[in-house]
Write a protein that holds these residues in place. Structure first.
Motif, short mmCIF file in Angstrom:
data_model
loop_
_atom_site.label_atom_id
_atom_site.label_comp_id
_atom_site.label_asym_id
_atom_site.label_seq_id
_atom_site.Cartn_x
_atom_site.Cartn_y
_atom_site.Cartn_z
N GLN A 60 33.30 32.29 44.63
CA GLN A 60 33.30 33.37 43.39
C GLN A 60 34.48 33.40 42.77
O GLN A 60 34.63 33.77 41.60
N SER A 61 35.65 33.78 43.37
CA SER A 61 36.94 34.12 43.05
C SER A 61 37.29 33.14 42.18
O SER A 61 38.28 33.32 41.22
N GLU A 62 37.12 31.70 42.40
CA GLU A 62 37.45 30.79 41.47
C GLU A 62 36.56 30.32 40.57
O GLU A 62 37.02 29.93 39.30
N TYR A 63 35.05 30.54 40.47
CA TYR A 63 34.11 30.09 39.55
C TYR A 63 33.31 31.28 38.84
O TYR A 63 32.76 30.86 38.09
N CYS A 64 33.49 32.39 39.44
CA CYS A 64 32.41 33.37 39.10
C CYS A 64 32.91 33.76 37.63
O CYS A 64 34.13 34.40 37.65
N THR A 65 32.21 33.43 36.74
CA THR A 65 32.75 34.00 35.21
C THR A 65 32.03 35.07 34.62
O THR A 65 32.51 35.99 33.78
N TYR A 66 30.84 35.67 35.39
CA TYR A 66 30.19 36.84 35.04
C TYR A 66 30.07 37.75 36.29
O TYR A 66 29.44 37.46 37.20
#
Length: 89
Positions: A60-66
């Motif tokens: 989530q730190s790397e890919y979570c955009t929303y």
């Protein structure tokens, strides 16, 4: 998804994925070493990953955009449940 219909631990959801040749080789090699079918091992790896709060946080730190859809992994006994983060004040 069929839940609570007396299916026990039967797998009823399919997920298809494509692997590079390099990772397919690794999966097959590990499956052979563990005396498992590659699909069984892949399912086990996915389940282990989804129940790993540290990995979930890293992804989530790397890919979570929303941030609205960000989940909080909460450990309840041996299970990890996902809660949506509440951003309301």
């Amino acid at each position: 998804m069929i839940e609570g219909k007396g299916l026990g631990n039967k797998k009823v959801n399919r997920v298809n994925m494509s692997l590079s040749n390099k990772y397919n080789f690794k999966l097959n090699r590990l499956a052979t070493a563990c005396n498992l079918k590659p699909t069984t091992l892949a399912g086990m790896l996915v389940e282990l990953s989804l129940d790993n709060p540290e990995l979930i946080e890293k992804l989530q730190s790397e890919y979570c955009t929303y941030s609205t859809y960000r989940v909080l992994p909460v450990k309840k006994g041996n299970e990890v449940e996902y809660l949506l983060e509440d951003k309301t004040v």
